[in-house]
Design a protein around this motif. Structure first.
Motif, short mmCIF file in Angstrom:
data_model
loop_
_atom_site.label_atom_id
_atom_site.label_comp_id
_atom_site.label_asym_id
_atom_site.label_seq_id
_atom_site.Cartn_x
_atom_site.Cartn_y
_atom_site.Cartn_z
N GLY A 156 0.82 -1.22 0.00
CA GLY A 156 0.00 0.00 0.00
C GLY A 156 0.84 1.26 0.00
N LEU A 157 1.96 1.22 0.77
CA LEU A 157 2.86 2.37 0.80
C LEU A 157 3.52 2.59 -0.56
N GLY A 158 3.91 1.47 -1.21
CA GLY A 158 4.50 1.59 -2.54
C GLY A 158 3.51 2.16 -3.54
N LYS A 159 2.27 1.70 -3.45
CA LYS A 159 1.24 2.25 -4.34
C LYS A 159 1.00 3.72 -4.06
N PHE A 160 1.04 4.07 -2.76
CA PHE A 160 0.87 5.48 -2.39
C PHE A 160 1.99 6.34 -2.95
N MET A 161 3.23 5.85 -2.88
CA MET A 161 4.37 6.60 -3.38
C MET A 161 4.32 6.75 -4.90
N ARG A 162 3.75 5.76 -5.56
CA ARG A 162 3.62 5.85 -7.01
C ARG A 162 2.55 6.84 -7.43
N GLN A 163 1.71 7.27 -6.52
CA GLN A 163 0.63 8.20 -6.83
C GLN A 163 0.99 9.62 -6.42
N ARG A 164 2.27 9.96 -6.40
CA ARG A 164 2.68 11.31 -6.01
C ARG A 164 2.15 12.35 -6.98
N SER A 165 2.09 12.01 -8.26
CA SER A 165 1.57 12.97 -9.24
C SER A 165 0.11 13.31 -8.95
N THR A 166 -0.66 12.30 -8.54
CA THR A 166 -2.07 12.55 -8.20
C THR A 166 -2.18 13.45 -6.98
N ILE A 167 -1.34 13.18 -5.98
CA ILE A 167 -1.36 14.01 -4.77
C ILE A 167 -0.94 15.45 -5.10
N ALA A 168 0.10 15.58 -5.94
CA ALA A 168 0.54 16.92 -6.33
C ALA A 168 -0.56 17.67 -7.06
N PHE A 169 -1.28 16.97 -7.93
CA PHE A 169 -2.38 17.60 -8.65
C PHE A 169 -3.48 18.06 -7.68
N MET A 216 -3.12 18.86 -4.57
CA MET A 216 -2.64 20.00 -3.78
C MET A 216 -2.64 21.29 -4.62
N CYS A 217 -2.44 21.17 -5.92
CA CYS A 217 -2.46 22.35 -6.80
C CYS A 217 -3.86 22.70 -7.28
#
Length: 313
Positions: free
Chosen positions: A22-35, A37-38
């Motif tokens: 789950g943590l690895g999947k979360f780290m792979r979704q950084r672009s989604t989190i960045a979007f 936040m923006c």
């Protein structure tokens, strides 16, 4: 019994494995989190920039009372008016001459400050940034007082020296000179700070190697400084060209487009047509004429920046 122990062991190890996955999947979704936040900023930009831009395009295609769609009628009307073409010419003269002088002054002052000791650089940077820090409307009022025909400080000095007065704001050519001078005074510190930052990024080893080879100061400037600063110079000129082309405060405060419409630029002419004359669609059409001119300039400059970036890469 062995199967039972194996299943129990697997059951014990499953939660940590699932957590790591789950943590690895979360780290792979950084672009989604960045979007996400923006997203608030994107919404604000859409409401304050994108929507008004498209609305102004729609508004420019309506008649004066905004009750009927007339397509490109406002644009055709503007292109038949001599005053509009005079505004186009004046905007080009105002922007190009002001940007060239700002770039030249910024380049010279940046080199002078870069050759000073560190303590001296701090003092001069602070003093030379003052024109850029002062609110433009306030500084324009100060310059208007200096140029004012009745209480002109410049004319007082000229009279004391035995020269005749100069109609700074009542003569078309002197008025054009005055607004360009104020724009250069205000914008030159921006070029200074950008060019000074670019100079700080040039490796000293290049200058040392050139000095060993016997290169002069001019040869170092032409063959080392300019190539290393070229992209920063291009981006700075593009940004300043856009801001100068859309300048409103200086011309509106000092001359309001006069005398005889000889100092109007796109922003002040659009304000006169849209706000003072009450023809908002025509004013919107005038302001949108800046878009293709600036787009062509941006494409030309950014293409050179991209080409030089590929050569360096």
């Amino acid at each position: 019994m062995a199967d039972t122990v194996q299943r129990w062991t697997a059951g014990v190890q499953t939660p940590p494995l699932a957590a790591r996955r789950g943590l690895g999947k979360f780290m792979r979704q950084r672009s989604t989190i960045a979007f996400l936040m923006c997203l608030p900023l994107l919404v604000i930009i859409s409401c304050l920039v994108i929507y008004p831009a498209f609305y102004s395009i729609w508004l420019s295609m309506l008649n004066k009372s905004q009750t009927r769609f007339i397509g490109l009628g406002n644009y055709r009307f503007l292109m038949t008016r001599d005053v509009f073409w005079m505004v186009v010419q004046q905007s080009a003269i105002f922007a190009i001459s002001a940007v060239l002088f700002k770039a030249l002054i910024g380049l010279v002052t940046a080199h002078l400050i870069n050759n000073l000791p560190v303590k001296g650089q701090r003092k001069w940077r602070g003093m030379l940034l003052v024109p850029w820090v002062i609110p433009l409307a306030l500084s324009s009022l100060g310059w208007w007082w200096l140029f004012d025909p009745t209480h002109s400080a410049f004319n007082y000095v000229l009279q004391e020296l035995g020269f005749s007065e100069i109609p700074w704001l009542s003569d078309p050519y002197w008025a054009r000179f005055s607004v360009i001078l104020v724009n250069v005074w205000y914008g030159a510190p921006f070029f200074l700070i950008m060019y000074l930052a670019a100079l700080k990024s040039v490796p000293e080893q290049l200058y040392e190697a050139a000095a060993i080879d016997g290169a002069s100061a001019w040869q170092k400037f032409v063959h080392i400084t300019l190539p290393m600063m070229r992209n920063i110079m291009a981006i700075t000129i593009l940004f300043s060209l856009i801001v100068t082309f859309a300048n409103f405060d200086i011309v509106q405060i000092m001359t309001a487009g006069g005398p005889r419409n000889m100092t109007h630029v796109f922003a002040t002419y659009a304000f006169m047509l849209g706000i003072r004359s009450g023809d908002l669609p025509l004013g919107a059409a005038t302001s949108l004429f800046m878009l293709p001119i600036l787009a062509i300039a941006a494409i030309f400059i950014l293409r050179g920046v991209r080409k030089r970036g590929r050569e360096i890469g």
